[in-house]
Design a protein around this motif. Structure first.
Motif, PDB file in Angstrom:
ATOM      1  N   ALA A  35      12.642  12.066 150.248  1.00 27.33           N
ATOM      2  CA  ALA A  35      11.848  12.992 149.992  1.00 27.33           C
ATOM      3  C   ALA A  35      10.745  12.541 148.755  1.00 27.33           C
ATOM      4  O   ALA A  35      10.952  12.106 147.691  1.00 27.33           O
ATOM      5  N   LEU A  36       9.397  12.554 148.826  1.00 27.18           N
ATOM      6  CA  LEU A  36       8.440  12.395 148.030  1.00 27.18           C
ATOM      7  C   LEU A  36       7.611  13.700 147.527  1.00 27.18           C
ATOM      8  O   LEU A  36       7.072  14.253 148.283  1.00 27.18           O
ATOM      9  N   MET A  37       7.905  14.008 146.204  1.00 30.04           N
ATOM     10  CA  MET A  37       7.240  15.267 145.707  1.00 30.04           C
ATOM     11  C   MET A  37       6.337  14.838 144.709  1.00 30.04           C
ATOM     12  O   MET A  37       6.162  13.843 144.170  1.00 30.04           O
ATOM     13  N   GLY A  38       5.609  15.906 144.310  1.00 30.94           N
ATOM     14  CA  GLY A  38       4.494  15.694 143.363  1.00 30.94           C
ATOM     15  C   GLY A  38       3.497  16.765 143.346  1.00 30.94           C
ATOM     16  O   GLY A  38       3.321  17.626 144.411  1.00 30.94           O
ATOM     17  N   GLU A  39       2.738  16.948 142.468  1.00 29.39           N
ATOM     18  CA  GLU A  39       1.759  18.118 142.405  1.00 29.39           C
ATOM     19  C   GLU A  39       0.636  17.750 143.348  1.00 29.39           C
ATOM     20  O   GLU A  39       0.258  16.753 143.632  1.00 29.39           O
ATOM     21  N   SER A  40      -0.170  18.826 143.841  1.00 32.85           N
ATOM     22  CA  SER A  40      -1.269  18.657 144.550  1.00 32.85           C
ATOM     23  C   SER A  40      -2.042  17.657 144.058  1.00 32.85           C
ATOM     24  O   SER A  40      -2.469  17.745 142.565  1.00 32.85           O
ATOM     25  N   GLY A  41      -2.514  16.594 144.667  1.00 35.57           N
ATOM     26  CA  GLY A  41      -3.897  15.776 144.170  1.00 35.57           C
ATOM     27  C   GLY A  41      -3.161  14.471 143.454  1.00 35.57           C
ATOM     28  O   GLY A  41      -3.668  13.742 142.867  1.00 35.57           O
ATOM     29  N   SER A  42      -1.709  14.304 143.489  1.00 35.32           N
ATOM     30  CA  SER A  42      -0.837  13.420 142.717  1.00 35.32           C
ATOM     31  C   SER A  42      -0.991  11.922 143.569  1.00 35.32           C
ATOM     32  O   SER A  42      -0.602  10.990 142.932  1.00 35.32           O
ATOM     33  N   ALA A 183      18.762  16.276 162.078  1.00 39.12           N
ATOM     34  CA  ALA A 183      19.713  15.685 163.094  1.00 39.12           C
ATOM     35  C   ALA A 183      19.160  14.758 164.001  1.00 39.12           C
ATOM     36  O   ALA A 183      19.908  13.718 164.369  1.00 39.12           O
ATOM     37  N   LEU A 184      17.889  14.960 164.373  1.00 41.42           N
ATOM     38  CA  LEU A 184      17.328  13.940 165.262  1.00 41.42           C
ATOM     39  C   LEU A 184      17.133  12.527 164.619  1.00 41.42           C
ATOM     40  O   LEU A 184      17.317  11.494 165.187  1.00 41.42           O
ATOM     41  N   VAL A 185      16.568  12.660 163.332  1.00 42.90           N
ATOM     42  CA  VAL A 185      16.417  11.346 162.532  1.00 42.90           C
ATOM     43  C   VAL A 185      17.605  10.664 162.453  1.00 42.90           C
ATOM     44  O   VAL A 185      17.942   9.529 162.562  1.00 42.90           O
ATOM     45  N   HIS A 186      18.662  11.358 162.179  1.00 39.06           N
ATOM     46  CA  HIS A 186      20.073  10.686 161.957  1.00 39.06           C
ATOM     47  C   HIS A 186      20.569   9.966 163.500  1.00 39.06           C
ATOM     48  O   HIS A 186      21.066   8.998 163.223  1.00 39.06           O
ATOM     49  N   ASP A 187      20.532  10.820 164.361  1.00 39.40           N
ATOM     50  CA  ASP A 187      20.966  10.308 165.712  1.00 39.40           C
ATOM     51  C   ASP A 187      20.162   9.295 166.114  1.00 39.40           C
ATOM     52  O   ASP A 187      20.442   8.317 167.035  1.00 39.40           O
ATOM     53  N   THR A 188      18.855   9.132 165.997  1.00 41.12           N
ATOM     54  CA  THR A 188      18.147   8.183 166.467  1.00 41.12           C
ATOM     55  C   THR A 188      18.140   6.739 165.310  1.00 41.12           C
ATOM     56  O   THR A 188      17.701   5.627 165.872  1.00 41.12           O
ATOM     57  N   GLY A 189      18.634   7.014 164.169  1.00 43.00           N
ATOM     58  CA  GLY A 189      18.695   5.874 163.262  1.00 43.00           C
ATOM     59  C   GLY A 189      17.457   5.561 162.494  1.00 43.00           C
ATOM     60  O   GLY A 189      17.208   4.465 161.878  1.00 43.00           O
ATOM     61  N   CYS A 190      16.386   6.227 162.821  1.00 39.10           N
ATOM     62  CA  CYS A 190      15.300   5.755 162.052  1.00 39.10           C
ATOM     63  C   CYS A 190      15.095   6.327 160.764  1.00 39.10           C
ATOM     64  O   CYS A 190      15.833   7.034 160.168  1.00 39.10           O
ATOM     65  N   ALA A 191      14.376   5.591 159.906  1.00 36.78           N
ATOM     66  CA  ALA A 191      14.001   5.974 158.466  1.00 36.78           C
ATOM     67  C   ALA A 191      13.181   7.414 158.350  1.00 36.78           C
ATOM     68  O   ALA A 191      12.136   7.302 159.212  1.00 36.78           O
ATOM     69  N   LEU A 192      13.272   7.963 157.267  1.00 39.14           N
ATOM     70  CA  LEU A 192      12.527   8.981 157.178  1.00 39.14           C
ATOM     71  C   LEU A 192      11.798   9.205 155.640  1.00 39.14           C
ATOM     72  O   LEU A 192      12.540   9.106 154.838  1.00 39.14           O
ATOM     73  N   LEU A 193      10.381   9.467 155.790  1.00 39.36           N
ATOM     74  CA  LEU A 193       9.869   9.479 154.201  1.00 39.36           C
ATOM     75  C   LEU A 193       9.095  10.658 154.728  1.00 39.36           C
ATOM     76  O   LEU A 193       8.227  10.950 155.320  1.00 39.36           O
ATOM     77  N   MET A 194       9.292  11.862 153.688  1.00 34.52           N
ATOM     78  CA  MET A 194       8.944  13.273 153.973  1.00 34.52           C
ATOM     79  C   MET A 194       8.259  13.558 152.580  1.00 34.52           C
ATOM     80  O   MET A 194       8.751  13.537 151.518  1.00 34.52           O
ATOM     81  N   VAL A 195       6.872  13.853 152.569  1.00 34.30           N
ATOM     82  CA  VAL A 195       6.169  14.674 151.578  1.00 34.30           C
ATOM     83  C   VAL A 195       6.494  16.099 151.592  1.00 34.30           C
ATOM     84  O   VAL A 195       6.260  16.787 152.576  1.00 34.30           O
ATOM     85  N   THR A 196       6.867  16.584 150.458  1.00 35.47           N
ATOM     86  CA  THR A 196       6.959  18.004 150.203  1.00 35.47           C
ATOM     87  C   THR A 196       6.811  18.439 148.914  1.00 35.47           C
ATOM     88  O   THR A 196       7.081  17.527 148.099  1.00 35.47           O
ATOM     89  N   HIS A 197       6.490  19.652 148.737  1.00 30.03           N
ATOM     90  CA  HIS A 197       6.335  20.376 147.306  1.00 30.03           C
ATOM     91  C   HIS A 197       7.715  21.174 146.998  1.00 30.03           C
ATOM     92  O   HIS A 197       7.708  21.544 145.572  1.00 30.03           O
ATOM     93  N   SER A 198       8.427  21.166 147.922  1.00 28.95           N
ATOM     94  CA  SER A 198       9.706  22.176 147.927  1.00 28.95           C
ATOM     95  C   SER A 198      11.017  21.520 147.280  1.00 28.95           C
ATOM     96  O   SER A 198      11.267  20.881 148.175  1.00 28.95           O
TER      97      SER A 198
END
Length: 235
Positions: A35-42, A183-198
């Motif tokens: 998970a990649l977090m940060g303020e708006s505009g960061s 669940a789908l990411v785990h089952d397919t074995g792919c890497a996940l990079l998610m941007v979120t503020h939460s």
């Protein structure tokens, strides 16, 4: 799977150059979720665009699946995106003239990896069985976002990039979509990079980093140059 080595990025403004990334180092391995977090505009979306080869760094190197994407011409980057990347955004970006099943097939066909059995499994797991011939406008917001996730995973990409994928959903729908995504990411074995503020959205992922003033931080401390961050799981 994904590597940033001393990546710098700035944009021209009337007031002069605006530095968004200042020597970012990052490594994401196969099967990891971050998970990649940060303020708006960061600079979170900028980092995601660089990871996808949609933009190029001013200095430094971005590597994807063992290839230095910033040294590739745009047609080669586009091919690498089709073959190795899945993209999920806050806006669903579904093709309105295509049915549920054809939206899923489209991405797989572009990557030359159409698998009817996997498409059928996705429809079932997306909760869209019986709606295969429906069009996006006939689906709820949560259903559209689940379809967008399924479309991104239809070619079984090596890396999934998600930019605020539940930002348009209510909390209950967001929780359902995120559980399905993990669940789908785990089952397919792919890497996940998610941007979120939460922090709530970030918590279930393997790792969580903060982007601020052009630098990645773990627990509020700048990361040593050239060292891969290994903070504890998000909490």
């Amino acid at each position: 799977m994904l590597e940033f080595r001393q990546v710098h990025k700035a944009y021209a403004t009337p007031q002069g150059p605006l530095t968004v990334l200042a020597g970012v180092d990052l490594t994401l391995g196969a099967g990891e979720s971050l998970a990649l977090m940060g303020e708006s505009g960061s600079g979170k979306s900028t980092l995601l665009h660089l990871a996808a080869g949609l933009d190029l760094p001013d200095r430094g190197e971005v590597g994807l699946d063992g290839r230095a994407i910033s040294s590739l011409a745009e047609p080669e980057r586009a091919r690498l995106r089709r073959e190795s990347l899945g993209l999920v955004f806050q806006q669903f970006h579904l093709v309105p003239s295509l049915s549920v099943v054809d939206n899923l097939r489209l991405q797989a066909r572009l990557a030359r990896r159409e698998d009817p059995a996997w498409t059928a499994e996705l429809i079932e797991r997306l909760g869209l069985a019986g709606r295969e011939r429906h069009y996006p406008e006939q689906l709820s917001g949560g259903q559209q976002q689940r379809l967008a996730i399924g479309r991104a995973l239809a070619p079984r990409p090596a890396l999934l990039l998600a930019d605020e994928p539940t930002g348009n959903l209510d909390e209950a729908s967001a929780d359902e979509v995120l559980a399905l995504l993990r669940a789908l990411v785990h089952d397919t074995g792919c890497a996940l990079l998610m941007v979120t503020h939460s922090p709530r959205v970030a918590a279930p992922l393997d790792r969580c980093l903060q982007l601020s003033h052009g630098q990645l931080t773990a627990h509020g401390q700048p990361m040593p140059r050239g060292q891969q961050p290994e903070p504890p799981p998000c909490a």
